[in-house]
Write a protein that holds these residues in place. Structure first.
Motif, PDB file in Angstrom:
ATOM      1  N   UNK A  28       0.802  -1.214   0.000  1.00  0.00           N
ATOM      2  CA  UNK A  28       0.000   0.000   0.000  1.00  0.00           C
ATOM      3  C   UNK A  28       0.846   1.280   0.000  1.00  0.00           C
ATOM      4  N   UNK A  29       1.850   1.341   0.855  1.00  0.00           N
ATOM      5  CA  UNK A  29       2.656   2.555   0.930  1.00  0.00           C
ATOM      6  C   UNK A  29       3.317   2.858  -0.413  1.00  0.00           C
ATOM      7  N   UNK A  30       3.874   1.833  -1.032  1.00  0.00           N
ATOM      8  CA  UNK A  30       4.524   2.037  -2.324  1.00  0.00           C
ATOM      9  C   UNK A  30       3.512   2.450  -3.381  1.00  0.00           C
ATOM     10  N   UNK A  34       3.513   5.870  -5.631  1.00  0.00           N
ATOM     11  CA  UNK A  34       3.458   5.817  -7.089  1.00  0.00           C
ATOM     12  C   UNK A  34       2.307   6.662  -7.630  1.00  0.00           C
ATOM     13  N   UNK A  35       1.164   6.625  -6.935  1.00  0.00           N
ATOM     14  CA  UNK A  35       0.009   7.411  -7.364  1.00  0.00           C
ATOM     15  C   UNK A  35       0.326   8.902  -7.345  1.00  0.00           C
ATOM     16  N   UNK A  38       2.965   9.783  -9.927  1.00  0.00           N
ATOM     17  CA  UNK A  38       2.384   9.729 -11.269  1.00  0.00           C
ATOM     18  C   UNK A  38       1.790  11.075 -11.678  1.00  0.00           C
ATOM     19  N   UNK A  39       1.467  11.908 -10.677  1.00  0.00           N
ATOM     20  CA  UNK A  39       0.914  13.227 -10.968  1.00  0.00           C
ATOM     21  C   UNK A  39      -0.593  13.279 -11.018  1.00  0.00           C
ATOM     22  N   UNK A  40      -1.246  12.129 -10.835  1.00  0.00           N
ATOM     23  CA  UNK A  40      -2.716  12.108 -10.880  1.00  0.00           C
ATOM     24  C   UNK A  40      -3.310  12.757  -9.642  1.00  0.00           C
ATOM     25  N   UNK A  41      -2.575  12.691  -8.520  1.00  0.00           N
ATOM     26  CA  UNK A  41      -3.085  13.233  -7.262  1.00  0.00           C
ATOM     27  C   UNK A  41      -1.982  13.985  -6.536  1.00  0.00           C
TER      28      UNK A  41
END
Length: 423
Positions: A28-30, A34-35, A38-41
């Protein structure tokens, strides 16, 4: 940053899809890092349980499609295949959804208390991953306070209704009495602990608790007066078990058809009840095809659960009223944060004008100008510059017949039109 909640749950997706999009706890932490990378959030937290997988985030830019595409890539599920099962809650709806989830109003079992602990785990994981910022931090803290208020001010948690309770109720329906029966529990987490407590209350004859960490299984077994084994020993103990209830975080099934078939031979085909609460599943679906095995998944518990919901409906309505009020409180805080940015910008602008004119005044004083004349000129120029923008806006709004803007500026500057002009 715009708030967003996006995910699937037991209402929108079958267990076969939920297990594909579930996040392993140790990843989960990784995944969160990554999320955000990624720039999505800009900030994010993930709640992943047997009944739901949800992403709560402050969007960096764009909309929910960026988060959907990340979910699709992470789990290698085509976006077109995943989309029909997803729900998307922006802004105020995201706040309401989190409050309802943590208060047990969106659970398979209305008002079940375990979900609040899972929301707290999601918060702690995101905090450890470093993916929380001001907005989500505030939302989580507000959520915990609201969930506590719902528990305190309503009777939604008064009766012992949960997935664990439903599983034990199913065992009672099939075996009538549980004394003299042996239950094999897979896992040693909160759900299994609750199952064990309910089984003890029903005077279960013998408890065997299997877990990947034998020390944890032993600790729970001692408390519940049971017997602890490792996961590798499950097959050897299947023949003893009248009831098997599984709730681990294993990514692969722990109970396969062939060992169960051999166990049934040793039992001379006495029936076995198996309840698989885990997502992904702990018990291979093929086990349910064997004679003398009653296999139920978490989705199969729905009917039992419905029978135990009636007493909680009135309390749920009261809880919804609390949540309506608390959503409004959070949105007011969020608007205040937005106003804070504007206030700081307005103050910076005014201070820049002040510093510019003050520098000119000091220069004039250094050149020997009359201090009183410099002071009067400074006050005049400062007043003109500070009032230029709102005055221009007011003239433009009046010329265009924009009564709303005129009224807003009048209220903002607390203008009293009835006051006589200064001489």
């Amino acid at each position: 940053m715009p708030l967003l909640a996006i995910g699937i749950n037991h209402k929108t997706a079958p267990v076969s899809m939920r297990e594909r999009i579930a996040f392993a706890p140790d990843r989960l932490q990784q995944a969160l890092r990554e999320l955000v990378a990624d720039g999505a959030a800009h900030e994010a937290a993930i709640l992943s349980t047997c009944n739901r997988t949800e992403v709560y985030c402050g969007l960096a830019h764009g909309d929910h499609q960026d988060v959907l595409q990340w979910l699709s890539r992470y789990h290698a599920i085509p976006a077109a295949e995943l989309s029909p099962f997803l729900y998307v809650h922006p802004e105020q709806d995201a706040v309401r959804h989190m409050l309802r989830v943590a208060s047990g109003l969106d659970s398979m079992v209305l008002g079940e208390p375990q979900i609040l602990g899972q929301v707290k785990d999601a918060y702690q994981t995101a905090n450890a991953a470093g993916t929380l910022d001001t907005q989500l931090e505030r939302l989580f803290q507000h959520t915990f306070a609201v969930a506590k208020q719902v528990r305190t001010d309503t009777s939604i948690g008064a009766s012992p209704v949960s997935v664990a309770f439903a599983a034990v109720s199913l065992a009672r329906q099939i075996f009538d009495r549980l004394d003299g029966r042996t239950a094999l529990l897979l896992g040693a987490g909160e759900t299994v602990e609750l199952v064990a407590r309910h089984l003890r209350e029903q005077r279960i004859g013998r408890l065997v608790i299997a877990n990947r960490t034998l020390e944890r299984a032993h600790a729970l077994a001692v408390e519940m007066q049971g017997y602890a084994i490792g996961l590798a020993e499950i097959d050897a103990h299947l023949a003893e078990a009248d009831i098997v209830i599984a709730a681990t975080a294993s990514p692969e099934p722990l109970v396969l058809a062939e060992p169960v078939r051999q166990a049934l031979k040793k039992r001379r085909h006495q029936p076995m009840l198996m309840v698989d609460i885990a997502v992904p599943r702990d018990i291979a679906p093929a086990v349910g095809e064997l004679d003398d095995v009653y296999l139920y998944s978490v989705d199969d518990l729905q009917e039992i659960i419905r029978e135990n919901l009636r007493s909680r409906q009135a309390a749920a309505e009261q809880a919804e009223e609390i949540i309506d009020t608390q959503v409004a409180h959070f949105m007011a805080w969020q608007r205040a944060q937005d106003a804070g940015h504007l206030i700081r910008a307005l103050r910076r602008q005014a201070e820049a004008i002040r510093d510019e004119l003050l520098a000119k005044g000091r220069t004039q004083l250094a050149q020997g100008r009359d201090p009183l004349q410099v002071l009067e000129q400074l006050a005049h120029q400062l007043t003109n510059k500070l009032l230029h923008a709102p005055s221009a806006g007011l003239r433009e709004a009046s010329a265009q017949g924009d009564a709303d803007t005129v009224a807003m500026l009048s209220a903002l500057y607390r203008l009293d039109e009835t006051a006589p002009p200064r001489p």
